[in-house]
Design a protein around this motif. Structure first.
Motif, short mmCIF file in Angstrom:
data_model
loop_
_atom_site.label_atom_id
_atom_site.label_comp_id
_atom_site.label_asym_id
_atom_site.label_seq_id
_atom_site.Cartn_x
_atom_site.Cartn_y
_atom_site.Cartn_z
N SER A 322 -11.35 4.93 13.81
CA SER A 322 -11.52 4.29 12.50
C SER A 322 -10.78 5.07 11.44
CB SER A 322 -13.01 4.19 12.14
OG SER A 322 -13.68 3.31 13.02
N LEU A 323 -9.85 4.42 10.76
CA LEU A 323 -9.08 5.04 9.69
C LEU A 323 -9.44 4.35 8.37
CD1 LEU A 323 -5.59 5.41 11.41
CD2 LEU A 323 -7.43 7.09 11.28
N PRO A 324 -10.20 5.01 7.51
CA PRO A 324 -10.65 4.38 6.27
C PRO A 324 -9.60 4.40 5.17
CG PRO A 324 -11.58 6.57 6.47
CD PRO A 324 -10.81 6.33 7.72
N LEU A 325 -9.65 3.38 4.34
CA LEU A 325 -8.82 3.28 3.14
C LEU A 325 -9.77 3.09 1.97
CD1 LEU A 325 -5.80 3.18 2.29
CD2 LEU A 325 -6.02 0.69 2.28
N PRO A 326 -10.06 4.15 1.21
CA PRO A 326 -11.04 4.06 0.12
C PRO A 326 -10.52 3.22 -1.03
CG PRO A 326 -9.99 6.21 0.16
CD PRO A 326 -9.52 5.50 1.38
N PRO A 327 -11.42 2.74 -1.89
CA PRO A 327 -10.99 1.83 -2.97
C PRO A 327 -9.96 2.42 -3.91
CG PRO A 327 -13.29 2.51 -3.25
CD PRO A 327 -12.87 2.92 -1.87
N TYR A 328 -10.03 3.72 -4.21
CA TYR A 328 -9.04 4.29 -5.13
C TYR A 328 -7.63 4.20 -4.56
CZ TYR A 328 -9.08 8.49 -2.17
OH TYR A 328 -8.98 9.35 -1.11
N ALA A 329 -7.52 4.07 -3.21
CA ALA A 329 -6.21 3.99 -2.57
C ALA A 329 -5.58 2.61 -2.72
CB ALA A 329 -6.33 4.36 -1.10
N TYR A 330 -6.39 1.56 -2.69
CA TYR A 330 -5.81 0.21 -2.75
C TYR A 330 -5.92 -0.45 -4.12
CZ TYR A 330 -10.59 -1.64 -1.85
OH TYR A 330 -11.94 -1.95 -1.92
#
Length: 384
Positions: A322-330
């Motif tokens: 699992s590779l997360p993409l946090p909200p600040y990134a998108y």
């Protein structure tokens, strides 16, 4: 991306040796000669010789507004410097040339093959379409230097026509493609493949570290991994199609909840030349609804900036990890109240019909990425 190397040459005078006063504007060699001490002559070019067979190179690249990552290469003899976009989503190297007089070409530095003693023309033209912009050109061969690695007889595209305005405001003079040779226009050999065939690398891989927030400090490395750019473990995913750097996605979660959208498999292109995260069009609306985004009059999705920290993390399951993409990134800053969602749709499926994502710079800023040609795999590790 500008890399400046300062070389300091020191003469150490130990006890028992005659100390030589260095007169103003007098070279070390001349001052020693006046004292009867002769230093054997060494060719100044020797200090550069190691770079041709360096085996690896770390080069700083520029970050323009988190949308473009580019840096200098040199072409020809004597070498001329050009800024190029380093693009894992294409395979050709091309630069603006004196053969082109469109607005896009005239706003950039142009390569003149007549000024290079090592240029060899090739009677072949080409057309290259990109997601944004396209060009026509002709091929030739010349010496190319990338981060100190010197590649002989590299195929180069010289633009003859760049229609439209897409490249007019570009910060670069050309594009250096780093994908597989199977998608190279004209069947030309990509830069990475020539590095490999000419045995210029310790290890046949390259890596990217992409800085955030428009800050500088991004890095492209050839032939080795920079352990100072990531923390923790490297997770590997096999390349599913040796064309783009394409890998499989087995799951996609929003805020920890499985969407089942990729339960039957999705594909993704890992692409440094795409600034956004690009999602299959059939799931884009679902994502926007889940994060509470609304479409504005220009087709952009926006959220309340004060709510960014409360938005869900997007999670990609790649090769069981699992590779997360946090909200600040998108989420990107757009105004004082509303922030833009940096996710756009793609409408074309992969060759096998599975939904296609593009893991662009939005994703890659979070992960140090390793593109391994020997084992045909992509590695991800948490970027520092």
């Amino acid at each position: 991306m500008k890399c400046l190397v300062a070389v300091l040459v020191c003469v150490v005078l130990t006890e028992g040796l005659v100390k030589v006063p260095l007169q103003k504007h007098m070279s070390v060699r001349q001052a020693l000669k006046n004292r009867g001490i002769r230093i054997p002559y060494e060719d100044p070019l020797l200090k550069y010789k190691h770079t041709e067979f360096a085996g690896s190179a770390n080069m700083y690249i520029n970050n323009y507004a988190d949308t473009t990552y580019y840096g200098p290469i040199s072409i020809g003899t004597p070498p001329k410097s050009f800024q190029v976009l380093f693009d894992t989503g294409s395979s050709n190297l091309w630069v603006d040339s004196v053969y082109c007089n469109t607005k896009a070409c005239n706003t950039h530095k142009k390569f003149n093959p007549k000024q290079s003693s090592t240029f060899v023309a090739k009677d072949q033209s080409f057309y290259l379409p990109y997601g944004a912009g396209s060009l026509y050109g002709v091929f030739g061969y010349d010496t190319v230097n990338v981060g100190g690695i010197v590649i002989r007889n590299q195929e180069i595209g010289l633009s003859t026509d760049e229609p439209g305005d897409n490249f007019v405001v570009a910060k670069f003079d050309g594009i250096l493609g780093l994908a597989y040779p199977s998608i190279s226009a004209g069947g030309e050999t990509p830069v990475m493949d020539n590095m490999m065939s000419q045995n210029l690398l310790n290890t046949n891989l390259f890596t990217f570290y992409l800085s955030r927030g428009g800050e500088q400090g991004s890095e492209l490395s050839f032939g080795g991994v920079d352990s100072y750019r990531y923390r923790g473990q490297i997770y590997w995913a096999p390349v599913s199609s040796e064309s783009y750097w394409q890998i499989g996605i087995q799951g996609f979660k929003i805020g920890g909840s499985e969407t089942n959208f990729c339960a039957q498999g999705c594909q993704a292109v890992v692409d440094t030349g795409t600034s956004m995260l690009t999602a299959p069009s059939q799931i884009l609306g679902y994502i926007m609804q889940a994060i509470g985004a609304e479409e504005d009059q220009y087709g952009m999705y926006m959220v309340d900036c004060s709510q960014v920290n409360n938005l869900p993390t997007l999670i990609f399951v790649i090769n069981g990890v699992s590779l997360p993409l946090p909200p600040y990134a998108y989420i990107g800053q757009h105004g004082d109240q509303y922030c833009v969602v940096n996710i756009t749709p793609t409408y074309l499926p992969s060759d096998d019909g599975q939904p296609m994502w593009i893991l662009g710079d939005v994703f890659l800023r979070e992960y140090y990425s390793i593109f391994d040609r020997t084992n045909n795999r992509v590695g991800f590790a948490e970027a520092i």
